[in-house]
Design a protein around this motif. Sequence first.
Motif, PDB file in Angstrom:
ATOM      1  N   HIS A  16       0.842  -1.204   0.000  1.00  0.00           N
ATOM      2  CA  HIS A  16       0.000   0.000   0.000  1.00  0.00           C
ATOM      3  C   HIS A  16       0.879   1.256   0.000  1.00  0.00           C
ATOM      4  N   ILE A  17       1.921   1.254   0.845  1.00  0.00           N
ATOM      5  CA  ILE A  17       2.825   2.402   0.907  1.00  0.00           C
ATOM      6  C   ILE A  17       3.559   2.580  -0.418  1.00  0.00           C
ATOM      7  N   ASP A  18       4.015   1.465  -1.008  1.00  0.00           N
ATOM      8  CA  ASP A  18       4.738   1.546  -2.288  1.00  0.00           C
ATOM      9  C   ASP A  18       3.854   2.138  -3.390  1.00  0.00           C
ATOM     10  N   LEU A  19       2.589   1.759  -3.392  1.00  0.00           N
ATOM     11  CA  LEU A  19       1.667   2.307  -4.394  1.00  0.00           C
ATOM     12  C   LEU A  19       1.427   3.791  -4.156  1.00  0.00           C
ATOM     13  N   GLU A  20       1.379   4.192  -2.892  1.00  0.00           N
ATOM     14  CA  GLU A  20       1.241   5.616  -2.571  1.00  0.00           C
ATOM     15  C   GLU A  20       2.466   6.387  -3.061  1.00  0.00           C
ATOM     16  N   ILE A  21       3.638   5.790  -2.890  1.00  0.00           N
ATOM     17  CA  ILE A  21       4.871   6.426  -3.357  1.00  0.00           C
ATOM     18  C   ILE A  21       4.872   6.561  -4.877  1.00  0.00           C
ATOM     19  N   LEU A  22       4.441   5.516  -5.569  1.00  0.00           N
ATOM     20  CA  LEU A  22       4.367   5.556  -7.034  1.00  0.00           C
ATOM     21  C   LEU A  22       3.407   6.643  -7.498  1.00  0.00           C
ATOM     22  N   ARG A  23       2.254   6.708  -6.850  1.00  0.00           N
ATOM     23  CA  ARG A  23       1.261   7.710  -7.238  1.00  0.00           C
ATOM     24  C   ARG A  23       1.771   9.132  -6.972  1.00  0.00           C
ATOM     25  N   ALA A  24       2.423   9.305  -5.819  1.00  0.00           N
ATOM     26  CA  ALA A  24       2.952  10.637  -5.488  1.00  0.00           C
ATOM     27  C   ALA A  24       4.033  11.064  -6.478  1.00  0.00           C
ATOM     28  N   LEU A 159       3.941  17.346  -1.794  1.00  0.00           N
ATOM     29  CA  LEU A 159       4.087  15.971  -2.286  1.00  0.00           C
ATOM     30  C   LEU A 159       5.411  15.359  -1.818  1.00  0.00           C
ATOM     31  N   LYS A 160       6.459  16.167  -1.844  1.00  0.00           N
ATOM     32  CA  LYS A 160       7.760  15.655  -1.409  1.00  0.00           C
ATOM     33  C   LYS A 160       7.762  15.338   0.088  1.00  0.00           C
ATOM     34  N   ASP A 161       7.045  16.158   0.841  1.00  0.00           N
ATOM     35  CA  ASP A 161       6.936  15.862   2.281  1.00  0.00           C
ATOM     36  C   ASP A 161       6.228  14.527   2.496  1.00  0.00           C
ATOM     37  N   ALA A 162       5.149  14.321   1.732  1.00  0.00           N
ATOM     38  CA  ALA A 162       4.414  13.060   1.847  1.00  0.00           C
ATOM     39  C   ALA A 162       5.290  11.894   1.409  1.00  0.00           C
ATOM     40  N   LEU A 163       6.067  12.099   0.360  1.00  0.00           N
ATOM     41  CA  LEU A 163       6.983  11.050  -0.108  1.00  0.00           C
ATOM     42  C   LEU A 163       8.013  10.708   0.958  1.00  0.00           C
ATOM     43  N   ARG A 165       7.742  11.014   4.180  1.00  0.00           N
ATOM     44  CA  ARG A 165       7.111  10.255   5.265  1.00  0.00           C
ATOM     45  C   ARG A 165       6.840   8.816   4.844  1.00  0.00           C
ATOM     46  N   ASN A 166       6.332   8.645   3.615  1.00  0.00           N
ATOM     47  CA  ASN A 166       6.039   7.292   3.126  1.00  0.00           C
ATOM     48  C   ASN A 166       7.305   6.455   2.984  1.00  0.00           C
ATOM     49  N   GLU A 167       8.364   7.081   2.498  1.00  0.00           N
ATOM     50  CA  GLU A 167       9.615   6.333   2.319  1.00  0.00           C
ATOM     51  C   GLU A 167      10.213   5.932   3.671  1.00  0.00           C
ATOM     52  N   ALA A 168      10.050   6.817   4.659  1.00  0.00           N
ATOM     53  CA  ALA A 168      10.537   6.477   5.999  1.00  0.00           C
ATOM     54  C   ALA A 168       9.729   5.315   6.577  1.00  0.00           C
ATOM     55  N   GLU A 169       8.401   5.367   6.372  1.00  0.00           N
ATOM     56  CA  GLU A 169       7.550   4.281   6.866  1.00  0.00           C
ATOM     57  C   GLU A 169       7.856   2.989   6.126  1.00  0.00           C
ATOM     58  N   ARG A 170       8.112   3.095   4.818  1.00  0.00           N
ATOM     59  CA  ARG A 170       8.429   1.907   4.036  1.00  0.00           C
ATOM     60  C   ARG A 170       9.696   1.231   4.569  1.00  0.00           C
TER      61      ARG A 170
END
Length: 239
Positions: A16-24, A159-163, A165-170
């Motif tokens: 789910h996180i990886d797909l969010e990263i791809l979309r972002a 978007l970069k901030d969200a990325l 956070r997502n990359e850290a969680e990943r």
Amino acid sequence: MHVDTGDLATLLKLQHIDLEILRANKRLEELPQRKAILEARTKRKAVEQKRAQLDALRADVERRLSNVGEEDAALAEKQRRAQAEIDEARGDYRSVEARSKELDGFARRRDELEARLSAIGEELEKVEGVQAQVARMLSDLDAEERAATESFVREGGALKDALFRNEAERASLASFLPKGLLASYEKIAARTGGVAVGRLQGESCGACRMAIEGGRLIDMKGQGNVGVCPQCGRLLVLE
């Protein structure tokens, strides 16, 4: 294969996180401001080339204007001297006649130069008018790029901030998964555009929607709670 329930939940969350990263990343690449900035820069380059051409043209016109002005000034000085010689000659008819002919020649040439000065002056006005238009165009393009850049920084920054956070969680999620499972997941994800895991829906793969033959499905379930779809090769959650 059998995957621990906790690891399976982590794997699905990781996807789910990886797909969010791809979309972002896709949204970041497709931000309209990026296109606007590139278009403004492309247009500016063309306009700056035009400005350089106009600068060269103006320099040539001003050079010609200066040359004609210098010649006219030189002729005016010759006229002054010839007239002074006529005034000094008094009764010397031949000297007066010769100087008078010179004066006529100077006057005709200065008339020609006056016409040239007028034509060159009009040419200079036209060049200056186009230069003013080009300057306004460059100013407008600068304003467009500045506005697009500011908007890009705001939206792209979010978007970069969200990325981030997502990359850290990943990274955190990936650290909890068994290395072999993580390696299989990432290999399949790279091949399938990010969707490496699907859930069984009835007798079909939830990722590729293809049905799995009943006997084969029974065999897969008998081997554990996760199998590999025979159609798309993705990991398939069988529970």
